[in-house]
Design a protein around this motif. Structure first.
Motif, PDB file in Angstrom:
ATOM      1  N   THR A  83       5.335  -2.389  -3.077  1.00  0.00           N
ATOM      2  CA  THR A  83       4.269  -2.510  -4.087  1.00  0.00           C
ATOM      3  C   THR A  83       2.925  -2.105  -3.516  1.00  0.00           C
ATOM      4  N   ARG A  84       2.621  -2.588  -2.319  1.00  0.00           N
ATOM      5  CA  ARG A  84       1.302  -2.306  -1.746  1.00  0.00           C
ATOM      6  C   ARG A  84       1.155  -0.822  -1.448  1.00  0.00           C
ATOM      7  N   GLU A 103       0.512   0.962  -4.699  1.00  0.00           N
ATOM      8  CA  GLU A 103      -0.874   0.789  -5.159  1.00  0.00           C
ATOM      9  C   GLU A 103      -1.814   1.751  -4.459  1.00  0.00           C
ATOM     10  N   GLU A 107      -8.043   1.913  -6.115  1.00  0.00           N
ATOM     11  CA  GLU A 107      -7.427   1.519  -7.380  1.00  0.00           C
ATOM     12  C   GLU A 107      -7.213   2.719  -8.296  1.00  0.00           C
TER      13      GLU A 107
END
Lengths: 278, 92
Positions: free
Chosen positions: A150-151, A154, B64
């Motif tokens: 997941t990291r 991201e 992000e």
């Protein structure tokens, strides 16, 4: 679905595809970092290319400005000697030069904007690449397969989006630079062929030649008129008057300094004789 | 919500502005569907102007991803189509 969301999804799809290609997520990080560094190089080269192009256009604009100024002067000179036809010629050429300048100025501004955008893109990418490197090391140091995925996703998606953006910016800049190069090349050719440059400063500068001829003729006429005037008034040229005085007043010799210093002492009555004698 | 304007970077926008942006986006979308280049430009400009006005730039080192991505200022409809088809993007 909205334009904004669809574009965003396109970016994500690209990132996911790249992620899926890797067996070990940690490999993805290193591979991506490599690609990021390459892209940084590329965007910096892009900035340099646009700057080079911009400077070339700047030089051309300066050359054209000089041409325009010169044609303007020529038009004034021509009017000064009563040659409206020549002045009209010069102004017509000036209008042509200025239209070229107008085009170049527009292109120049667009290149300048592109350079600024690309510089900004390069700085943003640099900041994100730095952040990514830090994140990558942290993830690798604390790697557990379950949470890492997941990291990694991201970080990867975020930087991948930036890279897509920078990639597009480079493409846009390349397109604009290519257009500009073609334009600048065409102007260089015009100048090289003499069509633009020679008509104002080269050997085929017919307006200047005509003005020079007129100028020379004008000087001769003016001198003739002056001489005629002097003769009809019974006046004599000054150097002769001085020489006469020096010869008559002393044996010291007719040095120019002495002659110039004492012209008023010469007797007016001597002058016609001196003039006739010379 | 994070919005990216291509060529300019990312901005953070309050979720309260979502409805307003959706409206502007629907307008933009309609011009692309109608293939109406003359209406597309002002619609894009309005959208970008609004996002710039209410957004705060994201910190430089943020990684992000953006929820929404807007075409660059001055983008043509053709470029937007290419974006939507995924052509011309540099893959990460």
């Amino acid at each position: 679905m909205s334009v904004m969301k669809r574009v965003s999804m396109m970016f994500r799809a690209k990132a996911n595809k790249a992620l899926d290609r890797m067996e070990d997520p940690r490999e993805t990080l290193d591979y991506s970092y490599q690609t990021q560094l390459e892209l940084l190089q590329k965007v910096r080269r892009g900035v340099a290319d646009v700057a080079t192009s911009r400077k070339r256009v700047e030089l051309q604009i300066n050359q054209l400005q000089q041409s325009s100024d010169k044609l303007d002067r020529q038009a004034r000179d021509a009017l000064g000697v009563g040659r409206e036809d020549l002045a009209r010629d010069a102004l017509t050429r000036k209008a042509g030069v200025q239209s070229q300048m107008g085009d170049l100025n527009t292109q120049y501004q667009s290149l300048q904007a592109e350079e600024e955008k690309l510089t900004g893109a390069s700085q943003r990418l640099q900041a994100k690449v730095d952040a990514f490197r830090t994140r990558k090391e942290t993830i690798k140091a604390t790697y557990t397969a379950a949470e890492a995925q997941t990291r990694i996703n991201e970080a990867f998606t975020g930087i991948s989006e930036e890279m897509g953006d920078v990639g597009l910016a480079i493409q846009r800049a390349e397109d604009k630079t290519a257009q500009m190069q073609a334009r600048a090349g065409a102007i260089d050719e015009l100048m090289a062929s003499g069509a633009l440059d020679d008509m104002v400063s080269g050997p085929h500068d017919d307006i200047q030649a005509e003005l020079d001829r007129l100028g020379a003729g004008h000087d001769v006429d003016a001198e003739l008129a002056r001489m005629k005037g002097e003769l009809s008034q019974g006046g004599a040229p000054r150097e002769i008057e001085g020489a006469d005085h020096a010869d008559g007043a002393s044996a010291a010799g007719p040095a120019g300094a002495v002659n110039d210093a004492q012209p008023t002492q010469a007797s007016p009555a001597d002058q016609p004789q001196a003039g006739d004698g010379a | 919500m994070i919005v990216r304007i291509l060529g300019e970077g990312q901005l953070r926008i309050d979720d309260s502005a979502t409805a307003e942006l959706n409206e502007l986006d629907a307008k933009l979308e309609a011009t692309v569907e109608r293939n109406d280049e003359s209406a597309f430009r002002p619609a894009l400009d309005e959208m970008l102007g609004r996002v710039r006005a209410i957004g705060r730039p994201l910190e430089a080192g943020s990684l992000e991803p953006s929820e929404l991505i807007l075409p660059a200022e001055g983008a043509t409809m053709e470029e937007v189509r290419q974006l939507l088809s995924g052509e011309g993007l540099i893959p990460g």
